[in-house]
Design a protein around this motif. Structure first.
Motif, PDB file in Angstrom:
ATOM      1  N   UNK A  37      93.931  32.958  72.594  1.00 48.45           N
ATOM      2  CA  UNK A  37      94.992  33.517  73.421  1.00 48.45           C
ATOM      3  C   UNK A  37      95.755  34.603  72.678  1.00 48.45           C
ATOM      4  N   UNK A  38      95.910  34.431  71.362  1.00 48.24           N
ATOM      5  CA  UNK A  38      96.569  35.460  70.576  1.00 48.24           C
ATOM      6  C   UNK A  38      95.743  36.725  70.465  1.00 48.24           C
ATOM      7  N   UNK A  39      94.449  36.567  70.263  1.00 45.21           N
ATOM      8  CA  UNK A  39      93.576  37.735  70.127  1.00 45.21           C
ATOM      9  C   UNK A  39      93.475  38.510  71.440  1.00 45.21           C
ATOM     10  N   UNK A  40      93.310  37.780  72.550  1.00 47.52           N
ATOM     11  CA  UNK A  40      93.112  38.434  73.839  1.00 47.52           C
ATOM     12  C   UNK A  40      94.410  38.640  74.606  1.00 47.52           C
ATOM     13  N   UNK A  41      95.524  38.156  74.043  1.00 46.12           N
ATOM     14  CA  UNK A  41      96.849  38.294  74.678  1.00 46.12           C
ATOM     15  C   UNK A  41      96.820  37.794  76.113  1.00 46.12           C
ATOM     16  N   UNK A  42      96.222  36.639  76.275  1.00 44.90           N
ATOM     17  CA  UNK A  42      96.060  36.052  77.615  1.00 44.90           C
ATOM     18  C   UNK A  42      96.244  34.540  77.498  1.00 44.90           C
ATOM     19  N   UNK A  43      97.249  33.972  78.184  1.00 41.28           N
ATOM     20  CA  UNK A  43      97.498  32.521  78.075  1.00 41.28           C
ATOM     21  C   UNK A  43      96.424  31.668  78.730  1.00 41.28           C
ATOM     22  N   UNK A  44      95.483  32.279  79.455  1.00 43.19           N
ATOM     23  CA  UNK A  44      94.412  31.532  80.106  1.00 43.19           C
ATOM     24  C   UNK A  44      93.110  31.556  79.308  1.00 43.19           C
ATOM     25  N   UNK A  45      93.099  32.243  78.168  1.00 39.12           N
ATOM     26  CA  UNK A  45      91.901  32.266  77.332  1.00 39.12           C
ATOM     27  C   UNK A  45      91.681  30.885  76.724  1.00 39.12           C
ATOM     28  N   UNK A  46      90.422  30.491  76.591  1.00 41.96           N
ATOM     29  CA  UNK A  46      90.120  29.184  76.008  1.00 41.96           C
ATOM     30  C   UNK A  46      89.021  29.317  74.964  1.00 41.96           C
ATOM     31  N   UNK A  47      88.745  28.260  74.184  1.00 43.63           N
ATOM     32  CA  UNK A  47      87.787  28.386  73.080  1.00 43.63           C
ATOM     33  C   UNK A  47      86.359  28.675  73.511  1.00 43.63           C
ATOM     34  N   UNK A  48      86.052  28.498  74.790  1.00 47.54           N
ATOM     35  CA  UNK A  48      84.681  28.702  75.258  1.00 47.54           C
ATOM     36  C   UNK A  48      84.474  30.096  75.843  1.00 47.54           C
ATOM     37  N   UNK A  49      85.448  30.971  75.668  1.00 48.68           N
ATOM     38  CA  UNK A  49      85.427  32.275  76.336  1.00 48.68           C
ATOM     39  C   UNK A  49      84.244  33.139  75.935  1.00 48.68           C
ATOM     40  N   UNK A  50      83.812  33.053  74.688  1.00 43.21           N
ATOM     41  CA  UNK A  50      82.754  33.940  74.194  1.00 43.21           C
ATOM     42  C   UNK A  50      81.389  33.273  74.113  1.00 43.21           C
ATOM     43  N   UNK A  51      81.207  32.194  74.859  1.00 44.56           N
ATOM     44  CA  UNK A  51      79.872  31.620  74.947  1.00 44.56           C
ATOM     45  C   UNK A  51      79.587  30.446  74.048  1.00 44.56           C
ATOM     46  N   UNK A  52      80.624  29.887  73.402  1.00 46.12           N
ATOM     47  CA  UNK A  52      80.388  28.743  72.519  1.00 46.12           C
ATOM     48  C   UNK A  52      79.875  27.534  73.282  1.00 46.12           C
ATOM     49  N   UNK A  53      80.459  27.273  74.454  1.00 44.73           N
ATOM     50  CA  UNK A  53      80.032  26.109  75.250  1.00 44.73           C
ATOM     51  C   UNK A  53      78.606  26.274  75.745  1.00 44.73           C
ATOM     52  N   UNK A  54      78.300  27.455  76.273  1.00 47.51           N
ATOM     53  CA  UNK A  54      76.957  27.693  76.794  1.00 47.51           C
ATOM     54  C   UNK A  54      75.919  27.635  75.678  1.00 47.51           C
ATOM     55  N   UNK A  55      76.246  28.214  74.521  1.00 46.26           N
ATOM     56  CA  UNK A  55      75.315  28.165  73.394  1.00 46.26           C
ATOM     57  C   UNK A  55      75.091  26.749  72.901  1.00 46.26           C
TER      58      UNK A  55
END
Length: 348
Positions: A92-110
Motif C-alpha cells: 500500500x505504501x509503494x502503490x499509494x493505494x489502501x486497497x493494495x494487497x500482498x497478492x497484487x503482483x502475482x504471488x498468489x497465482x504463482x
C-alpha cells in the motif's frame, strides 16, 4: 510530516497491540478439543526458558498436545498473519493505494501453480514438496510481473500503474495454467482446493524453521524502510529533491514484501484479506506514518490470524473451517467498507 513524527513517537498503540497479540496467543493455546489449564500452560512455557525450572503439573499427553501440536500451529498462524499484514502495508505504501494487497503482483497465482504442479505430478511426494514449490512459484510470479512492468516502463509506460497491470496480466495467465493442471488430474482436486482455501495443517517445528530465516530478512528490511516509505508518499519529485531514489526504494520494498508473502503462502495456502484489513485498521487508529504502520501491522496481523484460526478450529468442532473462509467472512464486508471510505475521500 509532523503528524507522522508524532505517530512514530507514541508507545501506547504498540503496547496495546502487543497485549492483544499476547492474549490471542494464550487463548489459542488454551482452547481446543483437549482443554489445557492456563496455569499449567504458562508454567510449561516458562520451564522452556533458559535458567528457569518450573514444574508445570501437566500430564505427558497434555505436554505433547501443547508442544507438538498446538504451539507450532499457533506460532505458524501468528507468523503467517504478521507476514501478510506487513507485506500488505508495504504494498500500500509503494502503490499509494489502501486497497493494495500482498497478492497484487502475482504471488498468489504463482504459488497456486507451483503447489498444483507438485500435487498433480508427484503422487509420492515428501511433505516439504508442496510448500517449497509454492514458495518458488510465488517468487517466480512476482519476478515475472516486475520484469514485464519494467519492460513496459522502458517502452513508455508510467510507474506503479504499469506494475499493477503487469501483475493483473501475470495473475490471469497463471490462473489459467493452474486451471489446466487441475483438469489434467481431476482426482487431486480435493487436495488442490484444500490448499487454495488456506490452512495451517502443515504446522510443525521443521516448517517454522524452514521459513524463519527468509521471514526474518523480509520483516527486518521492511521495518527499516518505514521512514523511506514516508518520504516516498509525498511524491517522486519531492523524494528525489531529498536525495532519495524512488525506484530503488520501490524495488527493495517490493522484493522484501514479496519474499514475506511467498513465505506465508508456502506454508498456509491462500489466505485473503489479512493484508488489506489489518493495515487499514492500524492506519485509522494510529496514523499514517509507515514507521508505526509497519510494526503495528506485523503484530496486528499475527493477532488477527491467530484468532481467525482459533475460530476456524472451534466453531464447527470436531470439524474445521478452512482459514481462508474465516478471513473472507470478516474481510469481505470490511473490504466493501474500505472501498466506500476511499471513494468518499476521493469524492471530497
Amino acid at each position: 510530516m509532523k503528524a507522522r513524527e508524532a505517530a512514530r513517537l507514541r508507545p501506547v498503540p504498540l503496547a496495546v497491540t502487543a497485549l492483544v497479540l499476547a492474549a490471542a496467543l494464550l487463548a489459542a493455546l488454551l482452547i481446543g478439543p483437549a482443554g489445557l489449564p492456563a496455569g499449567g500452560v504458562v508454567k510449561a512455557l516458562a520451564d522452556r526458558l533458559p535458567f528457569v525450572h518450573v514444574d508445570s503439573g501437566l500430564a505427558p499427553v497434555d505436554r505433547n498436545v501443547l508442544f507438538e501440536l498446538r504451539l507450532p500451529r499457533v506460532l505458524l498462524g501468528a507468523v503467517v498473519g504478521g507476514l501478510l499484514a506487513v507485506a500488505g502495508a508495504a504494498y500500500q505504501g509503494v502503490f499509494r493505494n489502501p486497497l493494495a494487497d500482498p497478492y497484487l503482483l502475482g504471488a498468489a497465482a504463482g504459488a497456486g501453480v507451483g503447489a498444483t504442479l507438485v500435487i498433480v505430478v508427484m503422487s509420492d511426494r515428501p511433505t516439504f514438496a508442496v510448500p517449497l514449490a509454492a514458495f518458488a512459484g510465488a517468487v517466480a510470479g512476482v519476478a515475472l510481473a516486475y520484469g514485464l512492468g519494467s519492460t513496459a516502463r522502458r517502452g513508455g509506460g508510467s510507474g506503479t500503474a504499469t506494475l499493477v497491470l503487469a501483475g493483473v496480466a501475470v495473475s490471469s495467465f497463471l490462473a489459467s495454467v493452474q486451471a489446466f493442471l487441475q483438469q489434467a488430474k481431476a482426482e487431486e482436486l480435493q487436495r488442490i482446493y484444500s490448499w487454495i482455501l488456506g490452512g495451517l495443517t502443515l504446522a510443525d517445528w521443521p516448517t517454522l524453521a524452514m521459513i524463519a530465516p527468509y521471514a526474518a530478512v523480509a520483516v527486518a528490511t521492511l521495518l527499516l524502510h518505514g521512514r523511506l516509505l514516508d518520504v516516498l508518499s509525498v511524491g517522486d519529485e519531492e523524494a528525489a529533491a531529498l536525495g532519495l531514489s524512488a525506484s530503488r526504494v520501490r524495488l527493495t520494498v517490493l522484493a522484501a514484501a514479496s519474499l514475506a508473502t511467498a513465505c506465508a503462502v508456502a506454508v498456509s495456502g491462500l489466505i485473503g484479506f489479512v493484508g488489506v484489513v489489518v493495515p487499514h485498521v492500524v492506519r485509522r487508529l494510529a496514523g499514517g506514518s509507515y514507521r508505526i504502520v509497519l510494526p503495528l501491522s506485523l503484530l496486528g496481523g499475527a493477532a488477527f490470524l491467530t484468532v481467525a484460526d482459533l475460530v476456524g478450529r472451534t466453531v464447527v468442532a470436531p470439524g474445521e473451517l478452512p482459514l481462508g473462509v474465516v478471513t473472507a467472512f470478516v474481510g469481505g464486508p470490511f473490504f466493501v467498507a474500505v472501498l466506500r471510505a476511499v471513494r468518499g475521500e476521493v469524492d471530497t
